[in-house]
Design a protein around this motif. Structure first.
Motif, PDB file in Angstrom:
ATOM      1  N   VAL A 287       9.414  -2.726 -13.087  1.00 20.60           N
ATOM      2  CA  VAL A 287       9.224  -4.101 -13.547  1.00 20.60           C
ATOM      3  C   VAL A 287       9.160  -4.150 -15.068  1.00 20.60           C
ATOM      4  N   GLY A 288       9.720  -5.195 -15.632  1.00 18.37           N
ATOM      5  CA  GLY A 288       9.643  -5.391 -17.072  1.00 18.37           C
ATOM      6  C   GLY A 288      11.006  -5.512 -17.716  1.00 18.37           C
ATOM      7  N   SER A 289      11.005  -5.677 -19.014  1.00 21.29           N
ATOM      8  CA  SER A 289      12.242  -5.941 -19.748  1.00 21.29           C
ATOM      9  C   SER A 289      13.223  -4.782 -19.717  1.00 21.29           C
ATOM     10  N   GLY A 290      12.757  -3.580 -19.395  1.00 20.57           N
ATOM     11  CA  GLY A 290      13.644  -2.425 -19.308  1.00 20.57           C
ATOM     12  C   GLY A 290      14.229  -2.214 -17.926  1.00 20.57           C
ATOM     13  N   ALA A 291      13.881  -3.084 -16.969  1.00 23.01           N
ATOM     14  CA  ALA A 291      14.352  -2.888 -15.594  1.00 23.01           C
ATOM     15  C   ALA A 291      15.864  -3.026 -15.469  1.00 23.01           C
ATOM     16  N   ALA A 292      16.462  -3.904 -16.279  1.00 25.60           N
ATOM     17  CA  ALA A 292      17.911  -4.127 -16.180  1.00 25.60           C
ATOM     18  C   ALA A 292      18.693  -2.869 -16.520  1.00 25.60           C
ATOM     19  N   LYS A 293      18.306  -2.167 -17.582  1.00 23.59           N
ATOM     20  CA  LYS A 293      19.040  -0.943 -17.935  1.00 23.59           C
ATOM     21  C   LYS A 293      18.759   0.172 -16.924  1.00 23.59           C
ATOM     22  N   CYS A 294      17.570   0.160 -16.321  1.00 23.49           N
ATOM     23  CA  CYS A 294      17.295   1.129 -15.264  1.00 23.49           C
ATOM     24  C   CYS A 294      18.191   0.883 -14.053  1.00 23.49           C
ATOM     25  N   LYS A 295      18.383  -0.386 -13.719  1.00 26.91           N
ATOM     26  CA  LYS A 295      19.199  -0.738 -12.553  1.00 26.91           C
ATOM     27  C   LYS A 295      20.637  -0.276 -12.715  1.00 26.91           C
ATOM     28  N   GLU A 296      21.107  -0.158 -13.958  1.00 31.73           N
ATOM     29  CA  GLU A 296      22.478   0.264 -14.204  1.00 31.73           C
ATOM     30  C   GLU A 296      22.743   1.691 -13.739  1.00 31.73           C
ATOM     31  N   VAL A 297      21.707   2.540 -13.723  1.00 33.32           N
ATOM     32  CA  VAL A 297      21.937   3.971 -13.448  1.00 33.32           C
ATOM     33  C   VAL A 297      21.128   4.515 -12.275  1.00 33.32           C
ATOM     34  N   LEU A 298      20.110   3.792 -11.812  1.00 30.27           N
ATOM     35  CA  LEU A 298      19.271   4.286 -10.715  1.00 30.27           C
ATOM     36  C   LEU A 298      19.749   3.656  -9.408  1.00 30.27           C
ATOM     37  N   GLU A 299      20.282   4.489  -8.515  1.00 32.82           N
ATOM     38  CA  GLU A 299      20.977   3.969  -7.344  1.00 32.82           C
ATOM     39  C   GLU A 299      20.215   4.131  -6.027  1.00 32.82           C
TER      40      GLU A 299
ATOM     41  N   GLU B 277       0.829  -1.197   0.000  1.00 33.30           N
ATOM     42  CA  GLU B 277       0.000   0.000   0.000  1.00 33.30           C
ATOM     43  C   GLU B 277       0.867   1.252   0.000  1.00 33.30           C
ATOM     44  N   GLY B 278       0.527   2.185  -0.889  1.00 33.06           N
ATOM     45  CA  GLY B 278       1.238   3.453  -0.965  1.00 33.06           C
ATOM     46  C   GLY B 278       2.493   3.425  -1.806  1.00 33.06           C
ATOM     47  N   GLU B 279       2.849   2.255  -2.332  1.00 30.73           N
ATOM     48  CA  GLU B 279       4.054   2.158  -3.146  1.00 30.73           C
ATOM     49  C   GLU B 279       3.741   2.439  -4.613  1.00 30.73           C
ATOM     50  N   ILE B 280       4.779   2.656  -5.388  1.00 33.51           N
ATOM     51  CA  ILE B 280       4.655   3.051  -6.787  1.00 33.51           C
ATOM     52  C   ILE B 280       5.113   1.901  -7.683  1.00 33.51           C
ATOM     53  N   ILE B 281       4.418   1.746  -8.815  1.00 39.36           N
ATOM     54  CA  ILE B 281       4.771   0.717  -9.790  1.00 39.36           C
ATOM     55  C   ILE B 281       5.070   1.389 -11.124  1.00 39.36           C
ATOM     56  N   ILE B 282       6.229   1.086 -11.686  1.00 37.88           N
ATOM     57  CA  ILE B 282       6.601   1.637 -12.994  1.00 37.88           C
ATOM     58  C   ILE B 282       6.962   0.485 -13.924  1.00 37.88           C
ATOM     59  N   PRO B 283       6.019   0.052 -14.770  1.00 40.93           N
ATOM     60  CA  PRO B 283       6.358  -0.947 -15.781  1.00 40.93           C
ATOM     61  C   PRO B 283       7.209  -0.307 -16.881  1.00 40.93           C
ATOM     62  N   VAL B 284       8.241  -1.021 -17.299  1.00 39.01           N
ATOM     63  CA  VAL B 284       9.135  -0.493 -18.340  1.00 39.01           C
ATOM     64  C   VAL B 284       9.397  -1.569 -19.388  1.00 39.01           C
ATOM     65  N   LEU B 285       9.194  -1.229 -20.634  1.00 40.95           N
ATOM     66  CA  LEU B 285       9.528  -2.114 -21.746  1.00 40.95           C
ATOM     67  C   LEU B 285      10.787  -1.596 -22.423  1.00 40.95           C
ATOM     68  N   ASP B 286      11.705  -2.481 -22.699  1.00 44.99           N
ATOM     69  CA  ASP B 286      12.983  -2.120 -23.297  1.00 44.99           C
ATOM     70  C   ASP B 286      12.776  -1.571 -24.696  1.00 44.99           C
ATOM     71  N   ALA B 287      13.367  -0.433 -24.965  1.00 48.51           N
ATOM     72  CA  ALA B 287      13.409   0.129 -26.323  1.00 48.51           C
ATOM     73  C   ALA B 287      14.890   0.165 -26.718  1.00 48.51           C
TER      74      ALA B 287
END
Length: 225
Positions: A161-173, A109-119
């Protein structure tokens, strides 16, 4: 309860389900490294109907994952859905791909969800949802850098969450970011949304409906010597 045939072809996951209300009564899907929708989609439709002991005439509606996603995958899914709607005189429902992905996040509850698809390169297709799966920021294509999604992460956990999460993890600390690149769009999560739209009578114009590509399709050709 409405019996709805749900088609998800926005990514490499070719997924077909039949829902009765919000309950999944049959599902067939396969995530291949290569797009196999042209070969598998109609086979999966027949197999799902057989598994559910239903005929086409038993269906009340068709639902299609509208995108964003693969241009070719979306075209195949929408073409199949339109053909069935015309031939069976069924209403067409469209389900936002990223919203159905949000239902796979294990958010409190109260958390945020950001689905990301790799482009391409450091770009993703994304949208932002609250923990009740309501959209709080619309779908866009964006380049991921260290400041991406910073307005959401300061005070609450953010599930990317999603196929773009890996590239997000590279830069979001930031420690409030949590990443899951195993999430794929699936027709399983389409059932809740397609049922809601059926109940509300939110149908598409079959003749004019187009997928939500988000970006123009670009054909790359080799340069001549």
């Amino acid at each position: 309860m409405a019996k709805i045939l749900n088609l998800e072809t926005a990514t490499t996951n070719c997924s077909v389900s039949i829902s009765n209300g919000t309950e999944i009564v049959a599902i067939k899907e396969n995530n291949s490294l290569n797009y196999s929708h042209a070969e598998q989609l109609h086979v999966f439709i027949k197999e799902a109907l057989d598994e559910a002991s239903l005929r086409f005439s038993d269906l009340d509606a068709m639902a299609i994952s509208k995108g964003p996603g693969s241009y070719t995958g979306l075209r195949i899914g929408v073409s199949a859905a339109k053909g069935l709607c015309f031939s069976l005189d069924l209403p067409l429902i469209s389900v936002p791909t990223l919203q159905s992905m949000a239902y796979q996040a294990n958010a409190g509850e109260g958390e945020i969800i950001i689905p990301v698809l790799d482009a391409r390169r450091m770009e993703v297709y994304s949208a932002v949802f609250d923990s009740d799966y309501h959209e709080i920021r619309g779908t866009r294509a964006e380049i991921i850098d260290e400041n991406a999604f910073s307005e959401y992460v300061a005070k609450q956990k953010v599930h990317i969450v999603g196929s773009g999460a890996a590239k997000c993890k590279e830069v979001l600390e930031h420690s409030n970011f949590h990443f899951d690149n195993s999430v794929l769009p699936s027709s399983r999560q389409m059932a809740i949304l397609s049922h809601e739209k059926y109940q509300a009578g939110q149908f598409e114009d079959v003749a004019y409906f187009e997928p939500y590509y988000l970006k123009d399709f670009v054909v790359h050709t080799k340069k001549k010597d």
